[in-house]
Design an enzyme around this catalytic site. Structure first.
Site, mmCIF file in Angstrom:
data_model
loop_
_atom_site.group_PDB
_atom_site.id
_atom_site.type_symbol
_atom_site.label_atom_id
_atom_site.label_comp_id
_atom_site.label_asym_id
_atom_site.label_seq_id
_atom_site.Cartn_x
_atom_site.Cartn_y
_atom_site.Cartn_z
ATOM 1 N N TYR A 1 4.226 40.966 13.507
ATOM 2 C CA TYR A 1 4.514 39.554 13.744
ATOM 3 C C TYR A 1 4.904 38.880 12.429
ATOM 4 C CZ TYR A 1 2.577 39.977 18.434
ATOM 5 O OH TYR A 1 2.346 40.330 19.735
ATOM 6 N N GLU B 1 11.156 56.531 21.610
ATOM 7 C CA GLU B 1 11.887 56.246 20.390
ATOM 8 C C GLU B 1 11.423 57.102 19.211
ATOM 9 O OE1 GLU B 1 12.373 52.141 19.419
ATOM 10 O OE2 GLU B 1 12.690 51.574 21.515
ATOM 11 N N ASN C 1 8.871 36.864 26.315
ATOM 12 C CA ASN C 1 10.136 37.596 26.305
ATOM 13 C C ASN C 1 10.607 37.848 27.745
ATOM 14 O OD1 ASN C 1 12.160 39.542 26.116
ATOM 15 N ND2 ASN C 1 11.033 40.827 24.703
ATOM 16 N N CYS D 1 10.246 44.069 22.575
ATOM 17 C CA CYS D 1 8.923 43.571 22.201
ATOM 18 C C CYS D 1 7.914 44.700 22.029
ATOM 19 C CB CYS D 1 8.419 42.539 23.196
ATOM 20 S SG CYS D 1 8.406 43.059 24.904
ATOM 21 N N HIS D 2 8.201 45.868 22.588
ATOM 22 C CA HIS D 2 7.288 47.009 22.426
ATOM 23 C C HIS D 2 7.276 47.528 20.985
ATOM 24 C CE1 HIS D 2 11.234 48.720 23.445
ATOM 25 N NE2 HIS D 2 10.878 49.752 22.698
#
Length: 149
Positions: free
Chosen positions: A88, A146, A111, A119-120
């Site tokens: 953040y 990812e 979101n 956002c993950h």
């Protein structure tokens, strides 16, 4: 407004469209007419490719509704590269307001287009997982796709 729901490896995902742009991707049905439009189908195809590890970016028109601050946060989130994470604090810095960590977290929670606005990819400053609308198990799966463990 139209929506359609699909079963995916992370559960049922609902995609909503309005005026030729995607307005919402969520884990909950919305109060829109259920109809699979060509844009919703294209969005699902791109999400499916992402979930199979075959896509890293999205080519989908978005219609984002939020405060100017929320939109700045969402735009900063879109710049977090595939396979990378941010805190953040990193996002607060990116939007030019280093003290807005809590507000960034609140904007992240609002979101409207999960996965497309990644956002993950937000983690705690100590590397811990933070909350995610679909649950931490879904966040872990998205990060694994990812290559982030």
């Amino acid at each position: 407004m139209y929506q359609f729901a699909y079963d995916t490896l992370i559960g049922k995902i609902c995609i909503a469209e309005n005026n030729g742009a995607i307005t919402d991707i969520s884990y909950n049905l919305l109060n829109f007419e259920i109809k699979e439009t060509p844009l919703i189908r294209k969005t699902y195809k791109e999400l499916d490719e992402y979930l199979k590890g075959k896509r890293q970016t999205f080519d989908i028109p978005l219609e984002l509704h939020g405060t100017p601050f929320q939109i700045k946060v969402w735009e900063a989130l879109k710049k977090v590269p595939y396979g990378k994470t941010a805190s953040y604090k990193d996002i607060a810095k990116a939007i030019g307001n280093e003290k807005a960590c809590r507000a960034v977290g609140m904007a992240n929670n609002q979101n409207p287009v999960i996965i497309i606005i990644p956002c993950h990819r937000i983690i705690g400053s100590n590397g811990s997982l933070t909350g995610y609308a679909g649950g931490l198990n879904i966040k872990k799966k998205l990060l694994e796709i990812e290559g982030i463990k």
